[in-house]
Structures are given as C-alpha cells and as structure tokens.
Design a protein around this motif. Structure first.
Motif, PDB file in Angstrom:
ATOM      1  N   LEU A 131      16.951  14.658  -3.958  1.00  0.00           N
ATOM      2  CA  LEU A 131      15.943  15.008  -2.948  1.00  0.00           C
ATOM      3  C   LEU A 131      16.494  14.775  -1.543  1.00  0.00           C
ATOM      4  CD1 LEU A 131      12.870  13.305  -4.648  1.00  0.00           C
ATOM      5  CD2 LEU A 131      13.680  15.630  -4.957  1.00  0.00           C
ATOM      6  N   ASN A 161       4.017  10.930 -14.142  1.00  0.00           N
ATOM      7  CA  ASN A 161       4.755   9.681 -14.316  1.00  0.00           C
ATOM      8  C   ASN A 161       5.158   9.113 -12.952  1.00  0.00           C
ATOM      9  OD1 ASN A 161       6.048   7.681 -15.922  1.00  0.00           O
ATOM     10  ND2 ASN A 161       8.006   8.651 -15.456  1.00  0.00           N
ATOM     11  N   MET A 201       4.174   5.531 -11.452  1.00  0.00           N
ATOM     12  CA  MET A 201       5.226   4.584 -11.068  1.00  0.00           C
ATOM     13  C   MET A 201       5.047   4.140  -9.621  1.00  0.00           C
ATOM     14  SD  MET A 201       7.410   3.973 -13.348  1.00  0.00           S
ATOM     15  CE  MET A 201       8.081   4.571 -14.853  1.00  0.00           C
ATOM     16  N   PHE A 202       4.815   5.123  -8.761  1.00  0.00           N
ATOM     17  CA  PHE A 202       4.675   4.823  -7.343  1.00  0.00           C
ATOM     18  C   PHE A 202       3.516   3.843  -7.133  1.00  0.00           C
ATOM     19  CE2 PHE A 202       2.749   5.308  -3.239  1.00  0.00           C
ATOM     20  CZ  PHE A 202       3.821   5.251  -2.371  1.00  0.00           C
ATOM     21  N   PHE A 207       8.499  10.047   3.534  1.00  0.00           N
ATOM     22  CA  PHE A 207       8.116   8.736   3.001  1.00  0.00           C
ATOM     23  C   PHE A 207       6.806   8.286   3.661  1.00  0.00           C
ATOM     24  CE2 PHE A 207       8.167   4.284   2.024  1.00  0.00           C
ATOM     25  CZ  PHE A 207       8.836   4.189   0.823  1.00  0.00           C
ATOM     26  N   TYR A 235       4.066   0.392  -8.589  1.00  0.00           N
ATOM     27  CA  TYR A 235       4.981  -0.321  -7.696  1.00  0.00           C
ATOM     28  C   TYR A 235       4.237  -0.833  -6.467  1.00  0.00           C
ATOM     29  CZ  TYR A 235       9.569  -1.634  -6.146  1.00  0.00           C
ATOM     30  OH  TYR A 235      10.659  -2.367  -5.801  1.00  0.00           O
ATOM     31  N   ALA A 270       5.193  -0.836  -1.029  1.00  0.00           N
ATOM     32  CA  ALA A 270       5.840   0.485  -1.115  1.00  0.00           C
ATOM     33  C   ALA A 270       6.934   0.583  -0.050  1.00  0.00           C
ATOM     34  CB  ALA A 270       4.806   1.586  -0.923  1.00  0.00           C
TER      35      ALA A 270
HETATM   36  C1  HEM Z   1       7.787   3.459  -3.332  1.00  0.00           C
HETATM   37  C2  HEM Z   1       8.363   4.661  -3.294  1.00  0.00           C
HETATM   38  C3  HEM Z   1       8.734   5.456  -4.529  1.00  0.00           C
HETATM   39  C4  HEM Z   1       8.801   5.046  -5.846  1.00  0.00           C
HETATM   40  C5  HEM Z   1       8.480   3.660  -6.447  1.00  0.00           C
HETATM   41  C6  HEM Z   1       9.237   6.198  -6.613  1.00  0.00           C
HETATM   42  C7  HEM Z   1       9.505   6.190  -7.980  1.00  0.00           C
HETATM   43  C8  HEM Z   1      10.202   7.173  -8.646  1.00  0.00           C
HETATM   44  C9  HEM Z   1      10.729   7.072  -9.984  1.00  0.00           C
HETATM   45  C10 HEM Z   1      10.602   5.832 -10.891  1.00  0.00           C
HETATM   46  C11 HEM Z   1      11.318   8.277 -10.268  1.00  0.00           C
HETATM   47  C12 HEM Z   1      11.947   8.692 -11.598  1.00  0.00           C
HETATM   48  C13 HEM Z   1      10.771   9.313 -12.350  1.00  0.00           C
HETATM   49  C14 HEM Z   1      11.141  10.009 -13.608  1.00  0.00           C
HETATM   50  O1  HEM Z   1      12.327  10.203 -13.881  1.00  0.00           O
HETATM   51  O2  HEM Z   1      10.212  10.367 -14.331  1.00  0.00           O
HETATM   52  C15 HEM Z   1      11.183   9.129  -9.110  1.00  0.00           C
HETATM   53  C16 HEM Z   1      11.620  10.459  -8.999  1.00  0.00           C
HETATM   54  C17 HEM Z   1      11.152  11.350  -8.030  1.00  0.00           C
HETATM   55  N1  HEM Z   1      10.495  11.015  -6.865  1.00  0.00           N
HETATM   56 FE1  HEM Z   1       9.962   9.150  -6.310  1.00  0.00          FE
HETATM   57  N2  HEM Z   1       9.380   7.280  -5.777  1.00  0.00           N
HETATM   58  C18 HEM Z   1       9.083   6.874  -4.498  1.00  0.00           C
HETATM   59  C19 HEM Z   1       9.083   7.678  -3.359  1.00  0.00           C
HETATM   60  C20 HEM Z   1       9.156   9.063  -3.365  1.00  0.00           C
HETATM   61  C21 HEM Z   1       8.933   9.944  -2.227  1.00  0.00           C
HETATM   62  C22 HEM Z   1       8.650   9.458  -0.794  1.00  0.00           C
HETATM   63  C23 HEM Z   1       9.045  11.243  -2.699  1.00  0.00           C
HETATM   64  C24 HEM Z   1       8.879  12.584  -2.003  1.00  0.00           C
HETATM   65  C25 HEM Z   1       8.126  12.818  -0.965  1.00  0.00           C
HETATM   66  C26 HEM Z   1       9.353  11.166  -4.102  1.00  0.00           C
HETATM   67  C27 HEM Z   1       9.532  12.237  -4.956  1.00  0.00           C
HETATM   68  C28 HEM Z   1      10.137  12.168  -6.198  1.00  0.00           C
HETATM   69  C29 HEM Z   1      10.553  13.324  -6.976  1.00  0.00           C
HETATM   70  C30 HEM Z   1      10.326  14.791  -6.595  1.00  0.00           C
HETATM   71  C31 HEM Z   1      11.223  12.801  -8.105  1.00  0.00           C
HETATM   72  C32 HEM Z   1      11.979  13.609  -9.130  1.00  0.00           C
HETATM   73  C33 HEM Z   1      11.214  13.803 -10.361  1.00  0.00           C
HETATM   74  C34 HEM Z   1      12.074  14.569 -11.330  1.00  0.00           C
HETATM   75  O3  HEM Z   1      13.206  14.946 -10.983  1.00  0.00           O
HETATM   76  O4  HEM Z   1      11.621  14.761 -12.421  1.00  0.00           O
HETATM   77  N3  HEM Z   1       9.419   9.841  -4.468  1.00  0.00           N
HETATM   78  N4  HEM Z   1      10.487   8.436  -8.140  1.00  0.00           N
END
Ligand code: HEM
Length: 122
Positions: A73, A45, A49-50, A84, A53, A112
């Motif tokens: 995090l 997911n 999403m990433f 990032f 986006y 992004a």
């Molecule tokens: C444009 C940048 C980013 C977007 C749009 C994005 C989007 C999201 C979203 C929507 C969630 C919630 C997802 C869920 O609950 O299922 C999330 C959680 C998370 N993101 Fe990102 N993210 C971005 C950057 C990053 C980066 C740079 C990292 C790590 C290197 C990262 C790692 C994570 C992790 C590990 C979670 C937690 C998932 C969980 O706890 O289940 N994200 N992100």
C-alpha cells in the motif's frame, strides 16, 4: 486497572463496531481505494484487527508484520499520514456513534496511533 478492551465491552463491542467502521471506511473517498480488489473476508478481518488493536485487545503485532501487511500500500498506492489520519477519524466517529465516552475514544486513538510508523513503513 482493566484494559480499554475490557472497559469498552470486549469482543462483543468490537463486533458491534466492525460493521459501522467498515461502512465508514468504504464510503470515505480519501481511503476506500486502498480496499479495492481486497476480498471481503480480508476486509472484514482488517476492520476487526484494527479495532481490536485500537481497543488494546490485540496480541502485540511485531512492527515487522505490520510493515509487511502494508508495504504494498505504501509502495504502490502511496499510503501516507493523511490516510492514516482518515482511518483514525473514522474510528472516532464510529465509537462516538456507539456512545463510547470521549476519554475512551481518545485512549483508543492513542493506541492506534502507536502503530503509525510501522503501518507507514518508516
Ligand atoms: C492501527 C493501524 C492498522 C492496523 C492494526 C492494521 C492491521 C492490518 C493487518 C493485521 C493486516 C493483514 C490483514 C490480513 O492479511 O488479513 C492489514 C492489511 C491491510 N491494511 Fe491495515 N492496519 C492498520 C492501518 C491501515 C490503514 C491506515 C490502511 C489504509 C487506509 C490499511 C489498509 C489495509 C489494507 C488495504 C490491507 C491489505 C489487505 C489485503 O491485502 O488483503 N490499514 N492491516
């Protein structure tokens, strides 16, 4: 002008990119630990999403939810700019491998990029 999301190929293009991006992120020693213990469905997911986006096809996430999603995090695992950057690099490599033109890759990276301060909670 149509959105980058449409020009790249919309939902099917995102779906094609997800698996490749997912593989790259989980093989990248700089960032894979952030996904340890996160369940597979949520990981998939996340990649979706990433990418959605980055393609400019996401509903506008309020900064607040981006902060909430990444707060742990930042606080517990030290998520910062270098991580990032690594994700953006994986995005570029994924799109390049799928034959996306460089200017579109640049556009995706810029979108992004616009979330950086929210994701890094600052
Ligand atoms: C444009 C940048 C980013 C977007 C749009 C994005 C989007 C999201 C979203 C929507 C969630 C919630 C997802 C869920 O609950 O299922 C999330 C959680 C998370 N993101 Fe990102 N993210 C971005 C950057 C990053 C980066 C740079 C990292 C790590 C290197 C990262 C790692 C994570 C992790 C590990 C979670 C937690 C998932 C969980 O706890 O289940 N994200 N992100």
């Amino acid at each position: 002008m149509s959105s980058l999301f449409e020009r790249i190929g919309g939902k099917p293009a995102v779906e094609a990119a997800v698996d490749l991006f997912y593989e790259k992120v989980l093989a990248d020693n700089r960032i894979k630990h952030f996904f340890e213990g996160v369940d597979m469905k949520r990981q998939a997911n996340h990649q979706k999403m990433f990418l959605t986006y980055a393609f400019g096809g996401a509903p506008n996430y309020p900064g607040k939810s981006m902060r909430q999603a990444h707060q742990r995090l930042v606080d517990d695992l030290g998520l910062t700019d270098e991580h990032f950057d690594a994700v953006i690099e994986n995005l570029g490599a994924t799109l390049k491998e799928l034959g996306v033109a460089d200017d579109r890759i640049g556009e995706a990276a810029a979108i992004a990029e616009s979330t950086r301060n929210d994701v890094l909670c600052r």
